[in-house]
Structures are given as C-alpha cells and as structure tokens.
Design an enzyme around this catalytic site. Structure first.
Site, PDB file in Angstrom:
ATOM      1  N   GLN A  14       3.909  85.887  87.373  1.00 28.39           N
ATOM      2  CA  GLN A  14       3.619  84.863  86.352  1.00 28.39           C
ATOM      3  C   GLN A  14       3.215  83.542  87.029  1.00 28.39           C
ATOM      4  OE1 GLN A  14       6.882  86.675  85.767  1.00 28.39           O
ATOM      5  NE2 GLN A  14       5.509  88.186  84.936  1.00 28.39           N
ATOM      6  N   LYS A  46      -2.675  86.468  92.191  1.00 29.17           N
ATOM      7  CA  LYS A  46      -1.629  86.522  93.236  1.00 29.17           C
ATOM      8  C   LYS A  46      -1.606  87.879  93.924  1.00 29.17           C
ATOM      9  CE  LYS A  46       1.425  85.514  90.166  1.00 29.17           C
ATOM     10  NZ  LYS A  46       0.613  85.125  89.016  1.00 29.17           N
ATOM     11  N   GLY A  74       1.468  92.355  86.251  1.00 31.01           N
ATOM     12  CA  GLY A  74       0.574  93.449  86.608  1.00 31.01           C
ATOM     13  C   GLY A  74      -0.327  92.948  87.720  1.00 31.01           C
ATOM     14  N   HIS A  75      -0.246  93.551  88.861  1.00 33.28           N
ATOM     15  CA  HIS A  75      -1.079  93.117  89.984  1.00 33.28           C
ATOM     16  C   HIS A  75      -2.165  94.146  90.226  1.00 33.28           C
ATOM     17  CE1 HIS A  75       2.153  90.383  91.964  1.00 33.28           C
ATOM     18  NE2 HIS A  75       1.629  89.889  90.870  1.00 33.28           N
ATOM     19  N   ASP A  96      -1.650  85.371  86.104  1.00 35.44           N
ATOM     20  CA  ASP A  96      -2.946  86.044  86.269  1.00 35.44           C
ATOM     21  C   ASP A  96      -3.902  85.264  87.163  1.00 35.44           C
ATOM     22  OD1 ASP A  96      -2.048  87.973  84.410  1.00 35.44           O
ATOM     23  OD2 ASP A  96      -2.643  86.649  82.771  1.00 35.44           O
ATOM     24  N   GLU A  97      -3.392  84.495  88.109  1.00 31.15           N
ATOM     25  CA  GLU A  97      -4.251  83.670  88.969  1.00 31.15           C
ATOM     26  C   GLU A  97      -4.896  84.473  90.093  1.00 31.15           C
ATOM     27  OE1 GLU A  97      -0.998  83.037  88.597  1.00 31.15           O
ATOM     28  OE2 GLU A  97      -0.742  81.130  87.560  1.00 31.15           O
TER      29      GLU A  97
HETATM   30  P1  IMP Z   1       7.523  88.017  78.709  1.00 34.29           P
HETATM   31  O1  IMP Z   1       7.548  87.612  80.142  1.00 34.29           O
HETATM   32  O2  IMP Z   1       7.089  89.438  78.500  1.00 34.29           O
HETATM   33  O3  IMP Z   1       8.805  87.701  78.006  1.00 34.29           O
HETATM   34  O4  IMP Z   1       6.403  87.133  77.986  1.00 34.29           O
HETATM   35  C1  IMP Z   1       6.543  85.731  77.803  1.00 34.29           C
HETATM   36  C2  IMP Z   1       5.216  85.018  77.960  1.00 34.29           C
HETATM   37  O5  IMP Z   1       4.785  85.138  79.308  1.00 34.29           O
HETATM   38  C3  IMP Z   1       4.075  85.608  77.111  1.00 34.29           C
HETATM   39  O6  IMP Z   1       3.205  84.554  76.740  1.00 34.29           O
HETATM   40  C4  IMP Z   1       3.362  86.537  78.070  1.00 34.29           C
HETATM   41  O7  IMP Z   1       2.020  86.746  77.697  1.00 34.29           O
HETATM   42  C5  IMP Z   1       3.492  85.748  79.346  1.00 34.29           C
HETATM   43  N1  IMP Z   1       3.447  86.598  80.546  1.00 34.29           N
HETATM   44  C6  IMP Z   1       4.431  87.365  81.046  1.00 34.29           C
HETATM   45  N2  IMP Z   1       4.029  87.977  82.172  1.00 34.29           N
HETATM   46  C7  IMP Z   1       2.777  87.574  82.407  1.00 34.29           C
HETATM   47  C8  IMP Z   1       1.833  87.830  83.453  1.00 34.29           C
HETATM   48  O8  IMP Z   1       2.081  88.574  84.409  1.00 34.29           O
HETATM   49  N3  IMP Z   1       0.635  87.204  83.333  1.00 34.29           N
HETATM   50  C9  IMP Z   1       0.324  86.353  82.316  1.00 34.29           C
HETATM   51  N4  IMP Z   1       1.184  86.085  81.329  1.00 34.29           N
HETATM   52  C10 IMP Z   1       2.392  86.681  81.368  1.00 34.29           C
END
Ligand code: IMP
Length: 422
Positions: A222, A16, A40-41, A13-14
């Site tokens: 991520q 990107k 999510g962008h 969520d920086e």
């Molecule tokens: P997963 O990727 O859905 O398996 O989630 C694993 C961890 O990564 C959790 O803490 C999510 O909140 C975090 N996470 C996954 N995708 C994002 C993202 O796009 N932004 C921020 N955190 C994320």
C-alpha cells in the site's frame, strides 16, 4: 548500506513490486512488514509476468530469504495456494519464513469485511474484501490467532472458537447466516501442513542477519496516504505503510535503517473511496487509465487517475524520511503536450501547502496547478539519463526542487529492464 526500505508515497500501486524486485537482487533478506493479501505485486522479468499477493518476489531467486514479518497479516488459504502454485511451477527457489507473531486472516475475516462493507452502504471504504481490517481489529482486540498458534495442539479448537464468536456478530449485528465452525476448520486445516513448517522467530533471524552484515530490503505494501494514522482515515487500510511500520513490523530499530526509497508514480492513482484532490474525471484521466493499465491487481477495479500532487508527496517524504525518490510509470505521460502538477491547494480562501488529510477538509481543497510542458516522445526504450528529452528532465527537476529530494530511479516501462538509475 545494509537496510533499505521501499515505501509507497501515494495511495498504493506505485510500482513497489518492480522496484523491490530490482533492488532485491542486491539484498540477502527481503522483508514484508505490514498488510496482507490486499497487496498485489506484479513483476515482469525475463519476459514472464509474475503476480504476488503475500510472498516477496525474492522467492524467485535461490539464496534469498523472504520473510513475512510480525506486522503482516497472513491469509492462510491465499498463502498456502501461493506457495503450492510457486512450487508446482518450480518458481519457489528462495526460502520463506513466516513470523510466529504474524496474525492470521481466516475466511471468517473476509466474510466480516464483506458484511461490514455492505452494511456501510454509500459510506463503504471500498476495501479489497480480503479481511484485512477485521484481522487487524482482532489483533488489537487481542483475540486474534497468530502463525505461531498453528504449531500448537489446540489450534483447531481455537479456530472453531473464533467461528463461534464471529457468529454472534454475523447473526446479531449483520443479520447474516451462521457459519459452521467445523466447516471453517475443514477449510483451514489443510493449510497447516503447508504453512506450519515455515513458521519461526523472524525477529531473531533479522537481528542475526544484521549482526552478520547481511543486506536487508523492507518491502512496503500500500502507500503512505493509506496509513491508518497518517492517511485519509477512515478511507485507509489498517496498517502502517510508512517507514515507521517497517520498524514496528520487523524487529528492526531506527538505528538500523540506512536508506528509504519513496516510490511515486509520475501521476496519481487511487482505488476505493476517499478524497483525491487531483483526480481527473475527464478525458486525460481516462487516457492515463488506459495508457497505464490502471486496473487493480487484486480486485481488477478501475483505478481513479489524476495528476501528481506535490504537497502530498512532500508530506509522505517527511513522514517516512525518504532519502530519495523513485519515479515510476513516467512513460504513461509520453503523449501529453501539457502536464499538470499540483503545487498547493486553495482551502477556505487560503493557499496552503501542508495538506489536511481529514476527508471532509481534503475533498474541499482545490488544487493549484503548474502547467509543465510535455515531452511528447516515446521513452520506454531509453536506458540512459542523457537520452531523455529535455522536457522530461525539466519535469524531474521540478519534482526534485519541490520535494527537496533526488530522484534516483526512473521507471520508464513495466519490464524490469525499463529502468534508469541516476
Ligand atoms: P483494505 O486494505 O482491503 O482494508 O482496503 C482499504 C483501502 O485500501 C481501500 O481503499 C483499498 O482499495 C485500499 N488498498 C488496499 N490495498 C491496496 C493496494 O495494494 N493498492 C491500492 N490500494 C489498496
């Protein structure tokens, strides 16, 4: 420079999406290299807000080739829906290619993600429940389905077979009801018509583009601290957001990478569980959440907020070989009289600057803060570096000195134009 990677330096969520959108305009190919619809962008351009889950924002521009490369996991329902929506709104202007090697996320994986999280109870990771972990697990267990399988006659048979295999797990291990394999196929089948024509050999396309001197942008999802190996395991995602992931996930080699832009907010956020040394559970954290609209793009969850953590930023920089930094959401700090920045930790009576990302260790670390003077000036309308308040410039310089990198881009607001290039 022909290949640039945009890499998240924190827990995702920086910003990107915004950066990739801006840099994408000077690139011919935009590649996603890992992750899936957990990302999510949000892109705000020309007064319109666009939300993307899987497709790079380059799709908004004619002549741009957008690739979901080998390292991505593709949720077939989400992607089909995203494509259909973009086409209906006349926003599907570029081209899209899905690597035949990209693994598929089926509704079965999302169910497994939910069952797994619920079974973990208090120790849940707080995943996005988008089936990411289970899809990568199937990939590495070598039982996954790949986009290229959609082109084969036995695809329906293999989807049903996967449903039958998951049923053993769902009923036996998670104590859940069986799924009907025919119903799963009935959900997946309509997506084949939409997705299969877009599947191809993305590695060949990438290598040819390099040979032709075309410019490539790798868009990370991520962030470094969620990397499966280099993050706060097990509170991580199941892929490699670091720049190495951009090589493994696309068919590029280290020789091809020219520029790696690390992206960091001017503070820190995290969604989901796991250690976060500089988290501010008080009023100031709350203020950052409201000023920065810190709610997840995919799940709507409130993000945990805290101060910039320089030891972690330096760690991220070293792992990915950042050539520069982009600092985002600096405007969120506009009101503050004092800004805290973590420069080290106290751990077991010692002062350390190299972080240990083992959650049991990291959560016991106490941040050592420097208190910097805030600029207390609205900066969102500023477009020239020279117009920035001097305390703002001092903040940037402090970060640059610590991380030993130039801050080349400053994002002072959500809109694409609210950006200062240095
Ligand atoms: P997963 O990727 O859905 O398996 O989630 C694993 C961890 O990564 C959790 O803490 C999510 O909140 C975090 N996470 C996954 N995708 C994002 C993202 O796009 N932004 C921020 N955190 C994320």
């Amino acid at each position: 420079m022909s290949v640039t990677a945009v890499v998240g330096a924190q827990w995702g969520d920086e910003g990107k999406g915004k950066l990739a959108h801006i840099l994408g305009s000077s690139h011919d190919l935009i590649l996603r290299y890992q992750g899936g619809s957990n990302a999510g962008h949000t892109v705000i351009a020309d007064g319109t807000t666009y939300k993307f889950k899987l497709i790079p924002s380059g799709i908004l521009h004619e002549g741009k080739l957008n690739l979901l490369c080998d390292g991505v996991v593709v949720n077939v329902l989400t992607l089909a829906e995203e494509i259909t929506g973009l086409r209906e709104r006349n926003q599907f202007r570029g081209e899209l290619l899905i690597s035949r090697h990209a693994h598929l996320v089926l509704p079965l994986h999302c169910m497994q993600d939910v069952y797994f999280e619920e079974a973990k109870g208090k120790r849940a990771i707080g995943t996005t429940r988008r089936g990411i972990g289970p899809a990568y697990a199937d990939k590495y267990f070598r039982v996954g389905l790949r986009a290229g399988d959609m082109l084969k006659d036995n695809f329906g048979h293999r989807v049903r077979e996967m449903a039958r295999r998951k049923n053993v797990l769902f009923t036996g291990y998670y104590g859940q009801a069986e799924v009907d394999p025919d119903q799963v196929w009935a959900q997946v089948e309509p997506t084949v018509e939409i997705l299969a024509p877009l599947v191809g050999d993305s590695t060949k396309v990438v290598r040819q583009a390099l040979a032709d001197g075309r410019k490539i942008l790798c868009e990370g999802a991520q962030g470094t601290l969620l990397d499966i190996d280099y993050g706060t395991y097990p509170y991580v995602t199941s892929s490699h957001p670091v720049s190495g992931g951009a090589l493994l996930g696309t068919g590029l080699s280290w020789r091809d990478l020219d520029r790696v832009v690390g992206i960091s907010k001017a503070y820190t956020t995290r969604v989901g569980a796991g250690p976060f040394p500089t988290e501010d559970l008080g009023e100031e954290g709350e203020r950052m959440r409201e000023a920065g609209a810190e709610y997840g793009t995919v799940t709507g969850r409130p993000r945990r907020c805290g101060w910039l953590d320089l030891p972690l930023l330096k760690y991220a920089s070293q792992l990915s070989g950042f050539t520069e930094l982009a600092l985002t959401k600096t405007d969120v700090l506009d009101d503050l009289a004092k800004i805290k920045v973590c420069v080290a930790y106290q751990s077991n009576g010692e002062t350390i600057t190299w972080p240990d990302l083992d959650p049991d260790v990291l959560e016991k670390c106490t941040p050592v803060y420097e208190n910097l003077t805030g600029w207390e000036t609205a900066t969102t309308a500023i477009r020239q570096e020279a117009d920035l308040p001097s305390a703002f410039k001092d903040y940037i310089r402090f970060i640059e000195d610590y991380v030993e990198l130039p801050v080349s881009i400053i994002s002072v607001g959500a809109d694409a134009t609210a950006t200062i290039f240095r």
